[in-house]
Design a protein around this motif. Structure first.
Motif, PDB file in Angstrom:
ATOM      1  N   HIS A   1      23.293  26.094  37.149  1.00 40.15           N
ATOM      2  CA  HIS A   1      24.290  26.023  36.071  1.00 40.15           C
ATOM      3  C   HIS A   1      24.841  27.392  35.691  1.00 40.15           C
ATOM      4  O   HIS A   1      25.891  27.478  35.049  1.00 40.15           O
ATOM      5  N   SER A   2      24.154  28.456  36.057  1.00 39.72           N
ATOM      6  CA  SER A   2      24.611  29.807  35.698  1.00 39.72           C
ATOM      7  C   SER A   2      25.531  30.408  36.756  1.00 39.72           C
ATOM      8  O   SER A   2      26.143  31.455  36.507  1.00 39.72           O
ATOM      9  N   LEU A   3      25.646  29.777  37.914  1.00 38.26           N
ATOM     10  CA  LEU A   3      26.347  30.401  39.038  1.00 38.26           C
ATOM     11  C   LEU A   3      27.838  30.548  38.783  1.00 38.26           C
ATOM     12  O   LEU A   3      28.448  31.551  39.175  1.00 38.26           O
ATOM     13  N   LEU A   4      28.447  29.560  38.144  1.00 43.60           N
ATOM     14  CA  LEU A   4      29.887  29.657  37.881  1.00 43.60           C
ATOM     15  C   LEU A   4      30.176  30.817  36.936  1.00 43.60           C
ATOM     16  O   LEU A   4      31.151  31.550  37.107  1.00 43.60           O
ATOM     17  N   GLY A   5      29.328  30.987  35.915  1.00 47.59           N
ATOM     18  CA  GLY A   5      29.497  32.115  35.005  1.00 47.59           C
ATOM     19  C   GLY A   5      29.303  33.444  35.709  1.00 47.59           C
ATOM     20  O   GLY A   5      30.026  34.412  35.457  1.00 47.59           O
ATOM     21  N   ILE A   6      28.315  33.507  36.605  1.00 43.84           N
ATOM     22  CA  ILE A   6      28.080  34.738  37.369  1.00 43.84           C
ATOM     23  C   ILE A   6      29.292  35.068  38.235  1.00 43.84           C
ATOM     24  O   ILE A   6      29.735  36.225  38.294  1.00 43.84           O
ATOM     25  N   LEU A   7      29.833  34.062  38.902  1.00 47.42           N
ATOM     26  CA  LEU A   7      31.016  34.290  39.736  1.00 47.42           C
ATOM     27  C   LEU A   7      32.198  34.740  38.888  1.00 47.42           C
ATOM     28  O   LEU A   7      32.947  35.651  39.276  1.00 47.42           O
ATOM     29  N   PHE A   8      32.360  34.132  37.707  1.00 43.73           N
ATOM     30  CA  PHE A   8      33.475  34.491  36.828  1.00 43.73           C
ATOM     31  C   PHE A   8      33.361  35.940  36.362  1.00 43.73           C
ATOM     32  O   PHE A   8      34.307  36.730  36.476  1.00 43.73           O
ATOM     33  N   PHE A   9      32.201  36.305  35.829  1.00 47.05           N
ATOM     34  CA  PHE A   9      32.031  37.664  35.310  1.00 47.05           C
ATOM     35  C   PHE A   9      32.086  38.714  36.412  1.00 47.05           C
ATOM     36  O   PHE A   9      32.662  39.791  36.221  1.00 47.05           O
ATOM     37  N   SER A  10      31.480  38.437  37.556  1.00 50.24           N
ATOM     38  CA  SER A  10      31.482  39.426  38.644  1.00 50.24           C
ATOM     39  C   SER A  10      32.892  39.646  39.173  1.00 50.24           C
ATOM     40  O   SER A  10      33.299  40.790  39.415  1.00 50.24           O
ATOM     41  N   SER A  11      33.658  38.579  39.335  1.00 50.63           N
ATOM     42  CA  SER A  11      35.026  38.714  39.831  1.00 50.63           C
ATOM     43  C   SER A  11      35.903  39.443  38.824  1.00 50.63           C
ATOM     44  O   SER A  11      36.691  40.324  39.190  1.00 50.63           O
ATOM     45  N   LEU A  12      35.757  39.086  37.559  1.00 51.97           N
ATOM     46  CA  LEU A  12      36.574  39.712  36.513  1.00 51.97           C
ATOM     47  C   LEU A  12      36.287  41.201  36.401  1.00 51.97           C
ATOM     48  O   LEU A  12      37.204  42.036  36.436  1.00 51.97           O
ATOM     49  N   GLN A  13      35.013  41.547  36.281  1.00 50.36           N
ATOM     50  CA  GLN A  13      34.653  42.957  36.093  1.00 50.36           C
ATOM     51  C   GLN A  13      34.936  43.778  37.343  1.00 50.36           C
ATOM     52  O   GLN A  13      35.436  44.906  37.268  1.00 50.36           O
ATOM     53  N   GLY A  14      34.622  43.224  38.516  1.00 48.54           N
ATOM     54  CA  GLY A  14      34.894  43.944  39.751  1.00 48.54           C
ATOM     55  C   GLY A  14      36.373  44.189  39.945  1.00 48.54           C
ATOM     56  O   GLY A  14      36.787  45.271  40.388  1.00 48.54           O
TER      57      GLY A  14
ATOM     58  N   ILE B   1      38.744  44.400  37.560  1.00 48.67           N
ATOM     59  CA  ILE B   1      39.238  45.377  36.584  1.00 48.67           C
ATOM     60  C   ILE B   1      38.870  46.792  37.003  1.00 48.67           C
ATOM     61  O   ILE B   1      39.711  47.701  37.028  1.00 48.67           O
ATOM     62  N   VAL B   2      37.599  47.004  37.354  1.00 47.41           N
ATOM     63  CA  VAL B   2      37.159  48.346  37.742  1.00 47.41           C
ATOM     64  C   VAL B   2      37.803  48.757  39.064  1.00 47.41           C
ATOM     65  O   VAL B   2      38.219  49.917  39.233  1.00 47.41           O
ATOM     66  N   GLY B   3      37.902  47.816  40.019  1.00 45.72           N
ATOM     67  CA  GLY B   3      38.517  48.146  41.300  1.00 45.72           C
ATOM     68  C   GLY B   3      39.960  48.571  41.155  1.00 45.72           C
ATOM     69  O   GLY B   3      40.394  49.565  41.757  1.00 45.72           O
ATOM     70  N   VAL B   4      40.735  47.852  40.345  1.00 45.85           N
ATOM     71  CA  VAL B   4      42.143  48.207  40.129  1.00 45.85           C
ATOM     72  C   VAL B   4      42.245  49.560  39.429  1.00 45.85           C
ATOM     73  O   VAL B   4      43.098  50.395  39.769  1.00 45.85           O
ATOM     74  N   ALA B   5      41.371  49.790  38.445  1.00 43.68           N
ATOM     75  CA  ALA B   5      41.401  51.068  37.730  1.00 43.68           C
ATOM     76  C   ALA B   5      41.084  52.231  38.667  1.00 43.68           C
ATOM     77  O   ALA B   5      41.762  53.273  38.643  1.00 43.68           O
ATOM     78  N   LEU B   6      40.044  52.080  39.507  1.00 42.94           N
ATOM     79  CA  LEU B   6      39.697  53.136  40.449  1.00 42.94           C
ATOM     80  C   LEU B   6      40.799  53.361  41.468  1.00 42.94           C
ATOM     81  O   LEU B   6      41.093  54.501  41.857  1.00 42.94           O
ATOM     82  N   LEU B   7      41.414  52.272  41.911  1.00 39.15           N
ATOM     83  CA  LEU B   7      42.504  52.393  42.884  1.00 39.15           C
ATOM     84  C   LEU B   7      43.674  53.164  42.288  1.00 39.15           C
ATOM     85  O   LEU B   7      44.300  53.995  42.961  1.00 39.15           O
ATOM     86  N   ALA B   8      43.954  52.923  40.993  1.00 35.76           N
ATOM     87  CA  ALA B   8      45.061  53.620  40.348  1.00 35.76           C
ATOM     88  C   ALA B   8      44.736  55.094  40.094  1.00 35.76           C
ATOM     89  O   ALA B   8      45.602  55.956  40.209  1.00 35.76           O
ATOM     90  N   LEU B   9      43.455  55.375  39.772  1.00 32.75           N
ATOM     91  CA  LEU B   9      43.077  56.747  39.417  1.00 32.75           C
ATOM     92  C   LEU B   9      42.739  57.611  40.624  1.00 32.75           C
ATOM     93  O   LEU B   9      43.046  58.804  40.652  1.00 32.75           O
ATOM     94  N   THR B  10      42.059  57.024  41.609  1.00 36.40           N
ATOM     95  CA  THR B  10      41.562  57.815  42.734  1.00 36.40           C
ATOM     96  C   THR B  10      42.154  57.414  44.080  1.00 36.40           C
ATOM     97  O   THR B  10      41.926  58.091  45.072  1.00 36.40           O
TER      98      THR B  10
END
Length: 357
Positions: free
Chosen positions: A204-217, A219-228
């Motif tokens: 039951h926790s897997l959908l939440g894990i997929l949601f949070f991991s995709s969202l956070q990854g 956001i950080v990936g786009v930010a790093l791509l823009a900065l570096t």
């Protein structure tokens, strides 16, 4: 199921012990992070400087304090010691305390600490080497199921179901991504990590894990791509830039372009799944054995073939980001903050975390 009814005055001592235990385990996890990707023993030889081979004395092996006392430098060669070592020790100790805060001195604390023990090295190994070693994920899946036994048959069934749903769900996503993009869209080890998280935290926790991991990854990936200009960590140094194309010896200034016939490029065959169980002439028993292997474990074809007919080693591009660390982070968030998140987030997200409103 509570461990102990210790008097109140002893509580700080228990907490301090757990924190120190976390620091010591973090020190051991540094060895795991350094040696497992290289296929080396995590037991022998003893801890030593990776640059000069200086064998560490016991007083150079005290978590955090030794690094501070040595001022972050090897006593043998004077070269800097990566701050990652002390960071892993502190991170493990603090996560142990966070688990205690979440579960108190109950049996649920044990699987929580084991999950931290597994996720910390998997995270740092994936960040550096872009791999999730089977030597950690497969025993981790088994540990998640076995640690559910004291909670009863229902908990064991939930753990086994969580591992199965996590693995099969990501295997399906892996195959669909390959069909859509004509190349590997998910790392081959991610499905084993998701199965590990499912075994510890339930399906039951897997959908939440997929949601949070995709969202956070994302956001950080786009930010790093823009900065570096790069989303994930860099690959091997030699892979950072493409080597110059070899010059054609026929390209002479005295020869006009029309005088040289351009070689015809042969079309590379598109990578495809082999489905060995469909090969003619196989006995029935072998087909039966090959069906689950091909459907569940056959690697997704990705890289182009070299002259020997083998896949070339994959090199991460500037837009690639390892997914394993974000899965691990989301798993820890769901485990440690699940009830809190379920109360403050919208109902749909709360349900993904297995909570109610």
């Amino acid at each position: 199921m509570t461990f102990t009814y210790a008097p109140g005055w002893a509580e700080p001592l228990f907490i301090l012990f757990l924190f120190i235990l976390g620091l010591c385990i973090g020190s051991f996890l540094n060895v795991v992070i350094a040696r497992v990707p290289e296929g080396l023993s995590i037991v022998r030889p003893g801890s030593r400087c990776p640059k000069c081979g200086h064998v560490l004395s016991w007083y150079e092996n005290i978590p955090v304090l030794s690094w501070l006392g040595l001022r972050g430098k090897c006593r043998g060669c004077g070269m800097p010691i990566s701050p990652r070592y002390v960071m892993v020790e502190l991170l493990t100790g603090l996560l142990f305390l966070a688990c205690l805060k979440r579960f108190d001195w109950t049996y649920e604390l044990v699987p929580a600490l084991v999950l931290v023990f597994l996720l910390v090295p998997l995270t740092f190994i994936d960040l550096e080497h872009w791999i999730l070693p089977f030597s950690l994920t497969l025993p981790g899946i088994a540990a998640g199921v076995l640690l559910a036994i004291p909670r009863g048959g229902g908990a064991v069934a939930q753990a086994a179901l969580g591992a199965a749903v996590g693995f099969l769900g990501f295997r399906l996503m892996e195959y669909v991504g390959w069909r859509a993009f004509k190349r590997e869209a998910l790392g081959g080890g991610d499905k084993f990590l998701v199965a590990l998280l499912g075994a510890f935290l339930g399906w039951h926790s897997l959908l939440g894990i997929l949601f949070f991991s995709s969202l956070q990854g994302s956001i950080v990936g786009v930010a790093l791509l823009a900065l570096t200009g790069r989303a994930g960590p860099r690959g091997a140094p030699e892979a950072e830039g493409s080597p110059p194309a070899p010059q054609d010896p026929r390209a002479d200034a005295s020869v006009t372009p029309a005088a040289v016939e351009a070689p015809k490029e042969e079309e590379e065959p598109e990578p495809t799944m082999t489905w060995d169980f469909t090969k003619p002439g196989l006995p029935l028993w072998k087909r039966v054995v090959l069906v689950p292997w091909c459907l569940l474990f056959q690697p997704i074809p990705d890289a182009e073939l070299d002259e020997a007919g083998e896949e070339e080693e994959w090199v991460p591009g500037p837009t690639n980001i390892p997914f394993g660390p974000w899965l691990a982070l989301a798993g820890l968030e769901v485990m440690l903050l699940g009830p809190l998140l379920a109360r403050v987030l919208p109902l749909e997200v709360a349900l993904m975390l297995g909570g109610t409103r």
